[in-house]
Design an enzyme around this catalytic site. Structure first.
Site, PDB file in Angstrom:
ATOM      1  N   GLU A   1      -7.239  -2.514  -5.356  1.00  0.00           N
ATOM      2  CA  GLU A   1      -6.724  -1.405  -6.162  1.00  0.00           C
ATOM      3  C   GLU A   1      -5.635  -1.956  -7.081  1.00  0.00           C
ATOM      4  OE1 GLU A   1      -7.235   2.433  -3.199  1.00  0.00           O
ATOM      5  OE2 GLU A   1      -5.541   1.121  -2.834  1.00  0.00           O
TER       6      GLU A   1
ATOM      7  N   HIS B   1      -3.594  -4.188  -4.653  1.00  0.00           N
ATOM      8  CA  HIS B   1      -3.687  -3.883  -3.225  1.00  0.00           C
ATOM      9  C   HIS B   1      -5.033  -4.333  -2.666  1.00  0.00           C
ATOM     10  CE1 HIS B   1      -4.021  -0.691   0.148  1.00  0.00           C
ATOM     11  NE2 HIS B   1      -3.444  -1.777   0.601  1.00  0.00           N
TER      12      HIS B   1
ATOM     13  N   ASN C   1      -6.432   4.442   1.031  1.00  0.00           N
ATOM     14  CA  ASN C   1      -5.687   4.930   2.193  1.00  0.00           C
ATOM     15  C   ASN C   1      -5.672   6.461   2.256  1.00  0.00           C
ATOM     16  OD1 ASN C   1      -5.276   2.378   3.087  1.00  0.00           O
ATOM     17  ND2 ASN C   1      -3.073   2.320   2.700  1.00  0.00           N
TER      18      ASN C   1
ATOM     19  N   SER D   1       0.831  -1.201   0.000  1.00  0.00           N
ATOM     20  CA  SER D   1       0.000   0.000   0.000  1.00  0.00           C
ATOM     21  C   SER D   1       0.865   1.250   0.000  1.00  0.00           C
ATOM     22  CB  SER D   1      -0.901   0.008   1.234  1.00  0.00           C
ATOM     23  OG  SER D   1      -0.109   0.010   2.394  1.00  0.00           O
TER      24      SER D   1
END
Ligand code: CAA
Length: 292
Positions: A160, A148, A199, A127
């Site tokens: 992702e 991800h 995130n 990440s």
């Protein structure tokens, strides 16, 4: 030597790293009908992964959410290895979920470039590190991307898929298709940016939550309650940080801040203090909350 690996040609998936993320990604692959291998340098890590996954499957069967035959087939399709060379030899698609350290990842990707079949796609679950940082080491940069997943990976739908400048369209397409085959809903990120999408969104909420708590505006319990009852979030930001792990949250902030230099991305001193005390969240029994 770039080749076009399509989803139909994938039968073996190798996941590197038996930690929280790797083990559940490998189980998702086994449940989707793939031959799935978890490779880790630690025998103990592999044993812990096996214990968790067997327990998870048993509890799903007991709850009536998974039939016994599917669970047995998936557990049989899943193998555990400390031998990267043997594990990579027949892998069509590799997802690296090892420690978030560039030196370790670079070394792994360099080895994978030599050990994996020429057609294999090499993805990282990182990440914090865009795959551009390890792509060159593989000698097959066009077949490298981020994929991800989210914690808990057996539950969360998002993946992702992040391309770097030389990731091929074919690689992106196959990574997206594989995520769908694992029952996920992939999103495509067209260029690397620290934190990708999720995130960054999570970080914004966490920053605001920490500001409100640090300023004494509301308790962490009431901030979490508000996120759930006013916004419909499945859990509040403090409970979520405890679940992800405060060490992971702190590490993501450090990595993001190192890349952006933006003071808004700086690690939170309160979280750093909890980490220093060994309060890492649920996994240690205490974080923002106590779990005993
Ligand atoms: N592993 C596997 N399955 C799990 C699990 C785990 N650790 N925790 C919960 N589950 C499963 C349960 O078995 C249950 O399955 P069924 O409904 O099919 O029986 C389901 O998830 C719901 O669990 P619960 O009923 O116990 O609790 P819940 O409804 O509160 O859901 C949750 C738990 C799925 C974790 C939910 O609270 C949630 O979605 N929270 C937000 C999680 C999130 O935001 N994750 C992203 C973190 S950020 C990240 O991962 C990126 C990074 O880079 C750090």
């Amino acid at each position: 030597m770039s080749t076009t690996l399509s989803i139909e040609n994938i039968s073996t998936i190798l996941v590197i790293g038996a930690g929280t993320m790797g083990r559940q990604i490998a189980m998702a692959a086994a449940l989707a009908g793939y031959t799935s291998i978890i490779q880790d340098i630690s025998e103990e890590g592999l044993a812990a992964a096996r214990t968790e996954l067997e327990g998870w499957a048993a509890s799903r069967v007991a709850k009536g959410k998974l039939d016994q035959a599917t669970a047995t087939t998936a557990l049989e399709a899943l193998t555990y290895s400390t031998d990267l060379e043997a594990a990579a030899a027949n892998a069509d698609f590799i997802i690296e979920a090892a420690t978030e350290r560039l030196d370790i990842k670079t070394q792994i990707f360099e080895r994978l470039g030599k050990l994996a079949p020429a057609h294999a796609i090499l993805a990282t679950n990182s990440s914090t590190l865009g795959s551009s940082k390890v792509a060159a080491a593989t000698g097959r940069a066009s077949q490298v991307c981020n994929m991800h997943f989210f914690n808990p990976a057996l539950v969360m739908k998002c993946v992702e898929v992040v391309r770097h400048e030389t990731t091929s369209d074919a690689t992106v397409e196959t990574a997206m298709e594989l995520a769908r085959a694992l029952g996920k809903e992939p999103v495509l990120i067209n260029r690397e940016i620290p934190g990708f999408i999720a995130n960054r969104l999570m970080g914004a909420i966490q920053r605001e939550a920490l500001f409100l708590a640090d300023a004494g505006i509301a308790s962490i319990e009431d901030i979490d309650t508000t996120a759930r009852t006013a916004l419909g979030h499945p859990m509040g930001p403090f409970a979520l940080m405890d679940m992800v792990g405060l060490d992971v949250i702190d590490f993501i902030a450090q990595a993001t801040h190192a890349e952006t230099g933006d003071p808004a991305d700086a690690p939170n001193p309160g979280i750093a203090a909890l980490v220093a005390e060994g309060k890492l969240g649920r996994k240690t029994g205490a974080g923002f909350y106590n779990y005993n």
